[in-house]
Design an enzyme around this catalytic site. Structure first.
Site, PDB file in Angstrom:
ATOM      1  N   SER A   1      32.880  36.242  15.624  1.00 31.26           N
ATOM      2  CA  SER A   1      32.858  37.411  14.751  1.00 31.26           C
ATOM      3  C   SER A   1      33.286  36.614  13.395  1.00 31.26           C
ATOM      4  CB  SER A   1      33.769  38.515  15.083  1.00 31.26           C
ATOM      5  OG  SER A   1      33.086  39.069  16.170  1.00 31.26           O
ATOM      6  N   LEU A   2      32.175  36.190  12.561  1.00 27.53           N
ATOM      7  CA  LEU A   2      32.676  35.489  11.405  1.00 27.53           C
ATOM      8  C   LEU A   2      33.197  36.345  10.102  1.00 27.53           C
ATOM      9  CD1 LEU A   2      32.719  32.296  11.072  1.00 27.53           C
ATOM     10  CD2 LEU A   2      30.236  32.684   9.869  1.00 27.53           C
ATOM     11  N   HIS A   3      31.897  37.094  10.173  1.00 27.58           N
ATOM     12  CA  HIS A   3      32.175  38.088   8.792  1.00 27.58           C
ATOM     13  C   HIS A   3      32.595  37.684   7.550  1.00 27.58           C
ATOM     14  CE1 HIS A   3      32.015  40.477  12.305  1.00 27.58           C
ATOM     15  NE2 HIS A   3      33.083  40.513  12.664  1.00 27.58           N
TER      16      HIS A   3
ATOM     17  N   CYS B   1      33.687  49.264  17.561  1.00 26.52           N
ATOM     18  CA  CYS B   1      34.631  49.277  18.585  1.00 26.52           C
ATOM     19  C   CYS B   1      35.823  50.058  18.087  1.00 26.52           C
ATOM     20  CB  CYS B   1      35.088  47.997  18.802  1.00 26.52           C
ATOM     21  SG  CYS B   1      35.503  46.697  17.742  1.00 26.52           S
TER      22      CYS B   1
ATOM     23  N   CYS C   1      28.771  46.595  26.707  1.00 26.83           N
ATOM     24  CA  CYS C   1      29.817  45.951  25.769  1.00 26.83           C
ATOM     25  C   CYS C   1      31.084  46.418  26.518  1.00 26.83           C
ATOM     26  CB  CYS C   1      29.479  46.569  24.242  1.00 26.83           C
ATOM     27  SG  CYS C   1      30.804  45.824  23.221  1.00 26.83           S
TER      28      CYS C   1
ATOM     29  N   CYS D   1      38.360  47.081  11.146  1.00 24.02           N
ATOM     30  CA  CYS D   1      38.058  47.402  12.566  1.00 24.02           C
ATOM     31  C   CYS D   1      39.019  48.431  13.152  1.00 24.02           C
ATOM     32  CB  CYS D   1      38.321  46.284  13.349  1.00 24.02           C
ATOM     33  SG  CYS D   1      38.260  46.571  15.118  1.00 24.02           S
TER      34      CYS D   1
ATOM     35  N   GLY E   1      39.765  44.834  21.839  1.00 24.84           N
ATOM     36  CA  GLY E   1      40.569  43.651  21.803  1.00 24.84           C
ATOM     37  C   GLY E   1      39.958  42.423  21.653  1.00 24.84           C
ATOM     38  N   GLU E   2      40.543  41.291  21.475  1.00 28.17           N
ATOM     39  CA  GLU E   2      40.103  40.232  21.054  1.00 28.17           C
ATOM     40  C   GLU E   2      40.163  39.197  22.689  1.00 28.17           C
ATOM     41  OE1 GLU E   2      39.003  37.585  19.074  1.00 28.17           O
ATOM     42  OE2 GLU E   2      39.071  36.437  21.200  1.00 28.17           O
TER      43      GLU E   2
ATOM     44  N   GLU F   1      36.972  51.455  25.587  1.00 26.40           N
ATOM     45  CA  GLU F   1      35.736  51.915  25.603  1.00 26.40           C
ATOM     46  C   GLU F   1      34.854  50.684  26.097  1.00 26.40           C
ATOM     47  OE1 GLU F   1      36.700  53.559  21.101  1.00 26.40           O
ATOM     48  OE2 GLU F   1      35.182  52.265  21.673  1.00 26.40           O
TER      49      GLU F   1
ATOM     50  N   SER G   1      32.697  37.245  23.011  1.00 27.78           N
ATOM     51  CA  SER G   1      33.021  37.114  21.453  1.00 27.78           C
ATOM     52  C   SER G   1      34.481  36.697  21.224  1.00 27.78           C
ATOM     53  CB  SER G   1      32.620  38.625  21.043  1.00 27.78           C
ATOM     54  OG  SER G   1      33.093  38.777  19.636  1.00 27.78           O
TER      55      SER G   1
ATOM     56  N   CYS H   1      42.052  42.814  12.067  1.00 31.65           N
ATOM     57  CA  CYS H   1      41.077  42.913  11.103  1.00 31.65           C
ATOM     58  C   CYS H   1      41.035  44.092  10.148  1.00 31.65           C
ATOM     59  CB  CYS H   1      39.846  42.632  11.702  1.00 31.65           C
ATOM     60  SG  CYS H   1      39.739  41.156  12.776  1.00 31.65           S
TER      61      CYS H   1
ATOM     62  N   ASN I   1      29.692  49.924  10.203  1.00 31.26           N
ATOM     63  CA  ASN I   1      29.992  51.049  10.418  1.00 31.26           C
ATOM     64  C   ASN I   1      31.196  52.048  10.014  1.00 31.26           C
ATOM     65  OD1 ASN I   1      27.566  52.004  12.107  1.00 31.26           O
ATOM     66  ND2 ASN I   1      28.484  51.260  13.986  1.00 31.26           N
TER      67      ASN I   1
ATOM     68  N   CYS J   1      44.490  46.032  19.593  1.00 36.07           N
ATOM     69  CA  CYS J   1      44.301  44.708  19.225  1.00 36.07           C
ATOM     70  C   CYS J   1      45.317  44.283  18.379  1.00 36.07           C
ATOM     71  CB  CYS J   1      42.856  44.565  18.842  1.00 36.07           C
ATOM     72  SG  CYS J   1      42.653  42.737  18.335  1.00 36.07           S
TER      73      CYS J   1
HETATM   74  S1  SF4 Z   1      37.426  42.842  15.088  1.00 35.19           S
HETATM   75 FE1  SF4 Z   1      38.097  42.319  17.021  1.00 35.19          FE
HETATM   76  S2  SF4 Z   1      39.816  40.856  16.595  1.00 35.19           S
HETATM   77 FE2  SF4 Z   1      39.542  41.889  14.844  1.00 35.19          FE
HETATM   78  S3  SF4 Z   1      40.837  43.825  15.118  1.00 35.19           S
HETATM   79 FE3  SF4 Z   1      38.957  44.480  15.839  1.00 35.19          FE
HETATM   80  S4  SF4 Z   1      38.952  44.241  18.063  1.00 35.19           S
HETATM   81 FE4  SF4 Z   1      40.751  42.738  16.999  1.00 35.19          FE
END
Ligand code: SF4
Length: 325
Positions: A190-192, A309, A74, A88, A135-136, A53, A167, A85, A266, A81
């Protein structure tokens, strides 16, 4: 321009030979969703049938709170991934593969082609990139750097390095690598969660690179690049939205001279998490402001088109498999 035959200044023989030797594009549009707030989401099909995407985000308000005519794309860097997380969509199906540099670049070029076909426009559309899709990004470090070199180059897409934000969910060694490459890319973490306890709960990667290590790497980046760092913080109800997170978050932002970007969660189909109500969001924002933090609360564009994402891909794959709800 999407094929060699559009290069009418070349002979037909040369066009033919070029098309035999080189692929013009590595992706094709499989699906597009437009949003009521004009965010556009693209689902691309790769040569091997995998889906990734990109999201086109119009200006105002931008990621950094300024007003401009910029359009931000983006971009994804991997299919799926590996980092899992908990909130996600991208990690739900696990990791499939890294994207090639050409597949990263083609998300930009194909979006530009779509824009020209829509509007008959000759102007360039995309002037900012956020490497924040599926993805990371730093787990595909070398391919990403190759792609960005071309997207940044004057002879390439000519997008300034400071207009490109990379990111990461916290790959500390790769943040250090990023600090010592020559370009001035911006960094978004991406701290969260502002404590290991919260991050461990939702981001398994934190067990490998806890906050102390992540912060030290980010500090090295900040010092090497004197660059702006953004701390992305997705507000999830009853997970990381308690006010006791705001002081450690403010301290971290101060140490890294970073800005905090709050993003209400989201919802992802199949996951239990929800977004806090607006009163809780506002209280979190105000507490950070009271601690002296530079912070924005992004009432996120694209909420109505699965812009978190990985959601459009997941939904489309389910539909293709005939198991959509
Ligand atoms: S937030 Fe980023 S690193 Fe974490 S699972 Fe989703 S895509 Fe992967």
């Amino acid at each position: 321009m999407a094929n060699w035959s559009a290069m009418t200044n070349l002979t037909e023989l040369l066009q033919h030979n070029l098309s035999e030797a080189f692929e013009f594009s590595t992706i094709e549009l499989a699906h597009k969703q437009g949003s009521a707030d004009t965010t556009e989401k693209f689902l691309w099909k790769l040569r091997d049938g995998q889906l990734v995407e990109s999201v086109l985000i119009p200006a105002s308000p931008s990621l950094y709170g300024d007003q401009s005519d910029r359009h931000t794309l983006c971009v994804s860097t991997q299919v799926g991934c590996a980092y899992g997380c908990k909130f996600c969509a991208s990690g739900l199906d696990g990791f499939k593969r890294d994207l090639e540099p050409s597949e990263i670049i083609d998300q930009v070029l194909a979006t530009e082609r779509w824009h020209k076909e829509q509007d008959g426009a000759n102007d360039r559309l995309i002037n900012n990139l956020v490497i924040m899709g599926m993805g990371e990004p730093l787990a595909n470090f070398d391919n990403l750097m190759t792609a960005l070199e071309i997207l940044n180059a004057g002879w390439g897409a000519n997008i300034g390095a400071r207009k490109i934000t990379i990111s990461t969910s916290g790959l500390a060694p790769e943040i250090r690598r990023l600090a010592h490459q020559p370009r001035q890319y911006r960094l978004a973490i991406s701290l969260h969660g502002a404590t290991d306890e919260v991050r461990n709960r939702i981001m398994p990667l934190n067990k490998k690179y806890p906050l102390a290590e992540l912060t030290a790497a980010a500090e090295e980046y900040q010092q090497a690049k004197n660059g702006k760092i953004t701390l992305e913080y997705v507000l999830i109800a009853h997970v990381n939205d308690a006010l006791d997170q705001t002081k450690p978050l403010a301290d971290l932002a101060k140490r890294l001279r970073a800005k905090v970007n709050l993003i209400p969660y989201n919802h992802v189909d199949g996951l239990e998490w929800t977004r806090p109500d607006e009163t809780t969001q506002d209280a979190f924002l105000l507490a950070l402001i009271a601690h002296g933090t530079k912070v924005t609360l992004r009432r996120e564009k694209g909420h109505d088109i699965d812009a978190a994402c990985g959601q459009l891909r997941l939904r489309t794959e389910k539909e293709l498999a005939g198991i959509a709800d």
